[in-house]
Design a protein around this motif. Structure first.
Motif, PDB file in Angstrom:
ATOM      1  N   VAL A   1      36.944  36.053  36.422  1.00 56.56           N
ATOM      2  CA  VAL A   1      37.382  37.209  37.221  1.00 56.56           C
ATOM      3  C   VAL A   1      37.858  36.684  38.569  1.00 56.56           C
ATOM      4  O   VAL A   1      37.123  35.968  39.253  1.00 56.56           O
ATOM      5  CB  VAL A   1      36.228  38.214  37.436  1.00 56.56           C
ATOM      6  CG1 VAL A   1      36.617  39.263  38.500  1.00 56.56           C
ATOM      7  CG2 VAL A   1      35.870  38.908  36.128  1.00 56.56           C
ATOM      8  N   VAL A   2      39.095  37.035  38.925  1.00 58.26           N
ATOM      9  CA  VAL A   2      39.593  36.747  40.265  1.00 58.26           C
ATOM     10  C   VAL A   2      39.586  38.082  41.023  1.00 58.26           C
ATOM     11  O   VAL A   2      40.318  39.018  40.680  1.00 58.26           O
ATOM     12  CB  VAL A   2      41.008  36.141  40.232  1.00 58.26           C
ATOM     13  CG1 VAL A   2      41.487  35.837  41.654  1.00 58.26           C
ATOM     14  CG2 VAL A   2      41.008  34.860  39.399  1.00 58.26           C
ATOM     15  N   ALA A   3      38.698  38.156  42.005  1.00 54.94           N
ATOM     16  CA  ALA A   3      38.510  39.406  42.742  1.00 54.94           C
ATOM     17  C   ALA A   3      39.684  39.677  43.674  1.00 54.94           C
ATOM     18  O   ALA A   3      40.508  38.796  43.937  1.00 54.94           O
ATOM     19  CB  ALA A   3      37.198  39.339  43.525  1.00 54.94           C
ATOM     20  N   ALA A   4      39.733  40.897  44.177  1.00 50.28           N
ATOM     21  CA  ALA A   4      40.833  41.295  45.073  1.00 50.28           C
ATOM     22  C   ALA A   4      40.911  40.400  46.301  1.00 50.28           C
ATOM     23  O   ALA A   4      42.000  40.136  46.819  1.00 50.28           O
ATOM     24  CB  ALA A   4      40.644  42.755  45.487  1.00 50.28           C
ATOM     25  N   ASP A   5      39.755  39.887  46.737  1.00 48.89           N
ATOM     26  CA  ASP A   5      39.752  39.013  47.921  1.00 48.89           C
ATOM     27  C   ASP A   5      39.978  37.553  47.558  1.00 48.89           C
ATOM     28  O   ASP A   5      39.901  36.677  48.418  1.00 48.89           O
ATOM     29  CB  ASP A   5      38.441  39.175  48.713  1.00 48.89           C
ATOM     30  CG  ASP A   5      37.225  38.596  47.984  1.00 48.89           C
ATOM     31  OD1 ASP A   5      37.381  38.095  46.843  1.00 48.89           O
ATOM     32  OD2 ASP A   5      36.121  38.632  48.560  1.00 48.89           O
ATOM     33  N   GLY A   6      40.244  37.276  46.278  1.00 44.95           N
ATOM     34  CA  GLY A   6      40.561  35.920  45.850  1.00 44.95           C
ATOM     35  C   GLY A   6      39.373  35.112  45.377  1.00 44.95           C
ATOM     36  O   GLY A   6      39.554  34.007  44.848  1.00 44.95           O
ATOM     37  N   ARG A   7      38.170  35.635  45.527  1.00 46.91           N
ATOM     38  CA  ARG A   7      37.026  34.865  45.048  1.00 46.91           C
ATOM     39  C   ARG A   7      36.993  34.853  43.516  1.00 46.91           C
ATOM     40  O   ARG A   7      37.409  35.812  42.877  1.00 46.91           O
ATOM     41  CB  ARG A   7      35.722  35.412  45.636  1.00 46.91           C
ATOM     42  CG  ARG A   7      35.517  34.918  47.072  1.00 46.91           C
ATOM     43  CD  ARG A   7      34.130  35.225  47.571  1.00 46.91           C
ATOM     44  NE  ARG A   7      34.052  36.592  48.053  1.00 46.91           N
ATOM     45  CZ  ARG A   7      32.912  37.183  48.403  1.00 46.91           C
ATOM     46  NH1 ARG A   7      31.764  36.539  48.280  1.00 46.91           N
ATOM     47  NH2 ARG A   7      32.911  38.425  48.864  1.00 46.91           N
TER      48      ARG A   7
ATOM     49  N   ASP B   1      32.537  48.137  41.789  1.00 51.65           N
ATOM     50  CA  ASP B   1      33.959  48.500  41.706  1.00 51.65           C
ATOM     51  C   ASP B   1      34.825  47.263  41.939  1.00 51.65           C
ATOM     52  O   ASP B   1      34.899  46.757  43.064  1.00 51.65           O
ATOM     53  CB  ASP B   1      34.265  49.568  42.757  1.00 51.65           C
ATOM     54  CG  ASP B   1      35.700  50.080  42.678  1.00 51.65           C
ATOM     55  OD1 ASP B   1      36.554  49.419  42.048  1.00 51.65           O
ATOM     56  OD2 ASP B   1      35.965  51.140  43.257  1.00 51.65           O
ATOM     57  N   LEU B   2      35.455  46.777  40.870  1.00 52.50           N
ATOM     58  CA  LEU B   2      36.274  45.564  40.972  1.00 52.50           C
ATOM     59  C   LEU B   2      37.771  45.896  41.064  1.00 52.50           C
ATOM     60  O   LEU B   2      38.617  45.136  40.584  1.00 52.50           O
ATOM     61  CB  LEU B   2      35.999  44.632  39.793  1.00 52.50           C
ATOM     62  CG  LEU B   2      34.564  44.103  39.677  1.00 52.50           C
ATOM     63  CD1 LEU B   2      34.430  43.190  38.453  1.00 52.50           C
ATOM     64  CD2 LEU B   2      34.135  43.365  40.941  1.00 52.50           C
ATOM     65  N   SER B   3      38.095  47.018  41.670  1.00 56.26           N
ATOM     66  CA  SER B   3      39.515  47.368  41.868  1.00 56.26           C
ATOM     67  C   SER B   3      40.245  46.191  42.506  1.00 56.26           C
ATOM     68  O   SER B   3      39.730  45.575  43.444  1.00 56.26           O
ATOM     69  CB  SER B   3      39.641  48.580  42.799  1.00 56.26           C
ATOM     70  OG  SER B   3      39.081  49.715  42.217  1.00 56.26           O
ATOM     71  N   GLY B   4      41.432  45.903  41.981  1.00 55.06           N
ATOM     72  CA  GLY B   4      42.219  44.803  42.533  1.00 55.06           C
ATOM     73  C   GLY B   4      41.931  43.470  41.874  1.00 55.06           C
ATOM     74  O   GLY B   4      42.623  42.487  42.129  1.00 55.06           O
ATOM     75  N   ALA B   5      40.925  43.427  40.996  1.00 50.61           N
ATOM     76  CA  ALA B   5      40.567  42.165  40.328  1.00 50.61           C
ATOM     77  C   ALA B   5      41.387  41.969  39.054  1.00 50.61           C
ATOM     78  O   ALA B   5      41.887  42.933  38.458  1.00 50.61           O
ATOM     79  CB  ALA B   5      39.081  42.158  39.989  1.00 50.61           C
ATOM     80  N   VAL B   6      41.500  40.710  38.648  1.00 46.37           N
ATOM     81  CA  VAL B   6      42.161  40.363  37.388  1.00 46.37           C
ATOM     82  C   VAL B   6      41.156  39.605  36.526  1.00 46.37           C
ATOM     83  O   VAL B   6      40.415  38.745  37.029  1.00 46.37           O
ATOM     84  CB  VAL B   6      43.417  39.501  37.625  1.00 46.37           C
ATOM     85  CG1 VAL B   6      44.070  39.120  36.302  1.00 46.37           C
ATOM     86  CG2 VAL B   6      44.412  40.253  38.511  1.00 46.37           C
TER      87      VAL B   6
END
Ligand SMILES: Nc1nc2[nH]cnc2c(=O)[nH]1
Length: 178
Positions: A49-55, A89-94
């Protein structure tokens, strides 16, 4: 060492690594995790998982190792991301996964509000290795009346009793919606 230069022992499953790789590189990482996991008494599935903040958070299949049918790679990666980020909530994650998500993993991704999913192998590849992903997709695609492998039946209760938990929920001030 795999194609993107990480071994399973220096796995950035805790979010310490930040984004910056291509989808193909993250997928290669998921596949490498899956292969390593087989050598570590786990199922042949890995996810990133790549989170919205890039982690970046990782997960592998630990169903048999942990006696947990829900411990699929994607669910494990989502759990790790949620714990690491302190959110549901992982909105923005891939999500990148070594294999097409099964219905449970797909639903978990929806509930986590993941933005996008990339996968490598598909449900037919999984079937060739003895996994029921394709069978379970067919289960959900059919009518409720066709669900022979696990019937699901409604049992009638008085209407007020039936919706009692939702009534309590709707009446709760300050609840956490999700
Ligand atoms: N995508 C996926 N399919 C599975 N089928 C059985 N286990 C898994 C898993 O961890 N991931």
């Amino acid at each position: 060492m795999n194609t993107i230069g990480l071994t399973s022992t220096d796995s950035p499953a805790d979010g310490s690594q930040t984004a910056g790789q291509t989808p193909a590189e993250y997928l290669a990482r998921a596949v490498a995790l899956a292969t390593d996991n087989v050598r570590n008494a786990g199922g042949p599935f890995g996810a990133v998982v790549v989170a919205a903040d890039g982690r970046v958070f990782e997960g592998v299949n630990r169903v048999t190792a942990n006696l947990d049918p829900s411990a699929h790679a994607e669910v494990s990666a989502i759990r790790n991301a949620c714990q690491g980020l302190g959110t549901f909530d992982l909105s923005g994650a891939v999500l990148y996964t070594s294999c097409e998500p099964c219905p449970m993993c797909l639903a978990t991704s929806l509930w986590a509000r993941i933005d996008k999913v990339y996968f490598a192998a598909d449900r037919n590849d999984a079937a060739a290795a003895g996994f029921d992903d394709a069978v379970f997709y067919r289960y959900f695609e059919g009518d409720a009346s066709d669900r022979e492998i696990m019937p699901v039946a409604r049992e009638e209760l008085p209407p007020v009793q039936r919706v009692e938990p939702f009534t309590e929920w709707n009446d709760t001030v300050g609840r956490t919606d999700y």
